[in-house]
Design a protein around this motif. Sequence first.
Motif, PDB file in Angstrom:
ATOM      1  N   THR A 143       1.274  -0.496  12.774  1.00  0.00           N
ATOM      2  CA  THR A 143       1.264  -0.259  11.477  1.00  0.00           C
ATOM      3  C   THR A 143       0.870  -0.806  10.366  1.00  0.00           C
ATOM      4  O   THR A 143       1.303  -0.645   9.099  1.00  0.00           O
ATOM      5  CB  THR A 143       2.902   0.326  11.071  1.00  0.00           C
ATOM      6  OG1 THR A 143       3.775  -0.801  11.494  1.00  0.00           O
ATOM      7  CG2 THR A 143       3.367   1.455  12.294  1.00  0.00           C
ATOM      8  N   HIS A 144      -0.145  -1.822  10.230  1.00  0.00           N
ATOM      9  CA  HIS A 144      -0.522  -2.391   9.189  1.00  0.00           C
ATOM     10  C   HIS A 144      -1.304  -1.451   8.545  1.00  0.00           C
ATOM     11  O   HIS A 144      -1.759  -0.285   8.918  1.00  0.00           O
ATOM     12  CB  HIS A 144      -1.689  -3.485   9.734  1.00  0.00           C
ATOM     13  CG  HIS A 144      -0.851  -4.595  10.435  1.00  0.00           C
ATOM     14  ND1 HIS A 144      -1.368  -5.727  10.916  1.00  0.00           N
ATOM     15  CD2 HIS A 144       0.438  -5.116  10.029  1.00  0.00           C
ATOM     16  CE1 HIS A 144      -0.637  -6.749  11.160  1.00  0.00           C
ATOM     17  NE2 HIS A 144       0.570  -6.256  10.626  1.00  0.00           N
ATOM     18  N   LEU A 145      -1.343  -1.467   7.178  1.00  0.00           N
ATOM     19  CA  LEU A 145      -1.935  -0.659   6.365  1.00  0.00           C
ATOM     20  C   LEU A 145      -3.038  -0.140   6.584  1.00  0.00           C
ATOM     21  O   LEU A 145      -3.184   1.115   6.414  1.00  0.00           O
ATOM     22  CB  LEU A 145      -1.632  -1.153   4.857  1.00  0.00           C
ATOM     23  CG  LEU A 145      -0.509  -1.375   4.283  1.00  0.00           C
ATOM     24  CD1 LEU A 145      -0.598  -1.776   2.747  1.00  0.00           C
ATOM     25  CD2 LEU A 145       0.032   0.395   4.151  1.00  0.00           C
ATOM     26  N   ILE A 172      -2.864   2.981   8.885  1.00  0.00           N
ATOM     27  CA  ILE A 172      -2.091   3.988   8.421  1.00  0.00           C
ATOM     28  C   ILE A 172      -2.229   4.866   6.899  1.00  0.00           C
ATOM     29  O   ILE A 172      -1.795   5.561   6.687  1.00  0.00           O
ATOM     30  CB  ILE A 172      -0.607   3.797   8.447  1.00  0.00           C
ATOM     31  CG1 ILE A 172       0.077   2.660   7.640  1.00  0.00           C
ATOM     32  CG2 ILE A 172      -0.247   3.532  10.134  1.00  0.00           C
ATOM     33  CD1 ILE A 172       1.469   2.431   7.859  1.00  0.00           C
ATOM     34  N   GLN A 173      -3.281   4.154   6.314  1.00  0.00           N
ATOM     35  CA  GLN A 173      -3.127   4.438   5.097  1.00  0.00           C
ATOM     36  C   GLN A 173      -3.745   5.842   4.628  1.00  0.00           C
ATOM     37  O   GLN A 173      -3.582   6.339   3.423  1.00  0.00           O
ATOM     38  CB  GLN A 173      -3.775   3.128   3.990  1.00  0.00           C
ATOM     39  CG  GLN A 173      -5.308   3.092   4.007  1.00  0.00           C
ATOM     40  CD  GLN A 173      -6.023   1.823   3.643  1.00  0.00           C
ATOM     41  OE1 GLN A 173      -6.305   1.385   4.322  1.00  0.00           O
ATOM     42  NE2 GLN A 173      -5.742   1.726   2.252  1.00  0.00           N
ATOM     43  N   PRO A 230       7.463  -0.912  15.800  1.00  0.00           N
ATOM     44  CA  PRO A 230       6.963  -2.366  15.020  1.00  0.00           C
ATOM     45  C   PRO A 230       7.203  -3.385  15.096  1.00  0.00           C
ATOM     46  O   PRO A 230       8.553  -3.433  15.308  1.00  0.00           O
ATOM     47  CB  PRO A 230       6.931  -1.490  13.328  1.00  0.00           C
ATOM     48  CG  PRO A 230       7.040  -0.438  13.472  1.00  0.00           C
ATOM     49  CD  PRO A 230       7.632   0.087  14.577  1.00  0.00           C
ATOM     50  N   THR A 263       9.411   3.096   9.807  1.00  0.00           N
ATOM     51  CA  THR A 263       8.275   2.550   9.056  1.00  0.00           C
ATOM     52  C   THR A 263       7.582   3.588   8.250  1.00  0.00           C
ATOM     53  O   THR A 263       7.067   3.236   7.029  1.00  0.00           O
ATOM     54  CB  THR A 263       7.500   1.582   9.939  1.00  0.00           C
ATOM     55  OG1 THR A 263       8.338   0.810  10.765  1.00  0.00           O
ATOM     56  CG2 THR A 263       6.307   0.906   9.462  1.00  0.00           C
TER      57      THR A 263
END
Lengths: 320, 266
Positions: B60-62, B65-66, B88, B97
Motif C-alpha cells: 500500500t505504498h502510495l 494505490i494513488q 500492511p 489503510t
Amino acid sequence: MQITFWGVRGSYPVPGAATVRYGGQTSCVEARSAKGDCLIVDAGTGLRALGNKLMREATGPQRYDVLLSHVHWDHIQGLPFFSPAYVPGTRIAVHALLTAADELQQVIGGITRHEFFPMPLEAVPAQFDFHQVEPGVEFDLSAFHITPIALNHPFGSVGYRIDCDGASWAYIADTAPFDQVIHKQHFLSGPEPLSADDKVSLVAMREALVRRLDGVDTVVYDTHFLPEEYARFPHYGHSTPDQALEICAEAKVRRLVLYHHAPSHGDDQMDQIAATYLAAGAAIGIEVLTSFEGMTLPIGGEFSGPERTNPGIGPGNGRA
Amino acid sequence: MAGRDFLRYGGNTTSVELVSRAGQRLLIDLGTGATELAKQLMGSEFGKGQGRLPILLSHTHLDHIQGLPFFTPFFIKGNEIRILGAKPVGGGSLEGTLQNQLAPHYSPLNGLENLAAGVSIDEITPGQRIALPGFDVKTIAVPHGSMWTTAYRITGDGKTVTYLSDVEYPDLDAPLPEAIELAKDADLLIHDAMHADHDYDLRRGWGHSPARAGVVVAERSGAKKLALFHHSPDATDEMIDEVVQRTSARTAVPVFAAAEGSYLEV
C-alpha cells in the motif's frame, strides 16, 4: 517578488503527450521575495522538482515555509519526495488550517505512515514544525505578510493573500463558488438544499474573500471546471474561470491566473480555454493568464509577461 | 513523472492489467496508471455498472494505490470490485489503510462506503493460493527495504505471468529461492528494475532492484521474457533505452522495458 508554478493540475498527476506543454504535476507554487526569501504554497507532485532545484541552490541546511491550502492528496503528495526533507538540520515549517479535532501533525504524519511510505515522519532527517492558520488572522514569514482566507471546499480550505516588496498576490485554491453548495465536513453525493444559515455563511465567505482580494495585483484561482462541467459536478468543490472573473472584477484585481486545471484538459483544450478567457478578461479590463508548469511571473511593478523557467514546457512550445 | 522526457515509457505509477482470452480481467496495483485504464473500462461493461474486477495489491505504498480515488469504475453502481492484498506491514488492516487513504482530510470521497460500486476488501496471507475467474494466483512475500511486499504468479489460458515488483534481495547474485520458484518457466517475468546497475550501490537497502536482479531471476527460473518495471522517476526515456540495451547485451533472455499503454500477447 515573483512566483513560479511547479504544478498546475488538480486531482491527480497526468503525464503523457497531451500535457507536455501545460504540465501534468499537481498543485505547487513558489514565491520569491526580491532578496531571495522563499515561500512554498501547496505540496502537490510539483514539489519534487522544486525540491531538487532548492537542493542545487542550498549551501547547507535551510529553513523552508510551506503554506497548505488544505490536505487533499493532490496538495500534499509531493511532501515525501521533497529532497530537502532528507537533509539533517533543515527545518520545514508547515502552515495549514486545522480542521475538526485532528492535529495537523497527525494528518501530515499519516502520509508517511508505514503503509503509505517507507519512512515515518519522525525518522525524516529534517525537522518538521506544524503551525495552525486561521482565516483572517494575519502573520509574517520572512519577507512575506500572509492573510489566510476561508474558502468553500470539502472539509475546509484556505486561500492566502501574500504581500511582499510592496506588491501582492493571492492563492485561491481549492474553492467552489459561493452560491449553490456549501461544503462542510461530510460527504456530498450531490448538491443539498441550503438552510437560511448556510446562505448567510456563503454570503459572508464571499464578502470576506472579495474584501481581502481588494486591489491585489495577481490572483491565482482554482478554475478546474468549464461551465458545462461545473453544471454536472457543482458539489466537487471547484470553480470555473467565469466565477473567478466575477470575484476578481468585484475586487478590482488586475490580473487573474487560471490554475488547478482538470486532469482531463489536454494541451489543445487548454489553448482554447486560455484564448477564450484572455478575451473575456480583456472585455472587463482584467488580464487573464493560464498557468503552465515552469511559468514565472513577476508580481508588482509594470507587467512584463510570463517567463519560462523550464524551456521545455509552455503553451507555445511544440507548435509551428 | 510528467513531461517530454517521459513520453515513450510513460510517467504514471504502477498498474498492470491482465485479460484472459474469454475477456476476464485482473488488475495488479492501483497507481496513477489505473486512471488511464479507467477511461477505457468506462467504455465497456464497467460504464454500465456490469463490470467485475479483482485487483491484487503488492502493498500500500502510495505509488501503488494513488489511482484508487480516481478509478472511475468505483463510482458506477453495479460494478463489483474486489481488492485483494496482504495486511500492511506495521499498520492496521488492509481495509483500515485504504479507509485512511480516503479519510476526509485527504479525499472528499470520505470513505470506501461512499464508492457507488460494490467494493470488497480481502486480506490474503502470502503463500496462499487464490482462484479468480479465469486466473489461478500464487502468492509469496518478498523483501522490500524494511518491510515486505506480495509477489504474484498468475496463470490463465495456460500462460503464466510473474509479478515481482518492489523487491530487493539481500544477495543480488543469489535471489531468494522462493522468488525463482515463483517465476519458474513463466512466459513473462515483470521485475522491479528501479535502478540502473551503475546507480545501485548508492541506493542499496532502499528496497528496489537494479536491472540485473531481474536477469538473474529470469535466467535461474527459466522465464521466457523479462519486462523491466517500476522505473525510477528520474529515469528518462533515453536512460531507460540505455538500461535495456546494456541488460540485453548480457543475457540470452529477451529483455524489454515496460512502457505505458503497451499491450503484450503472452
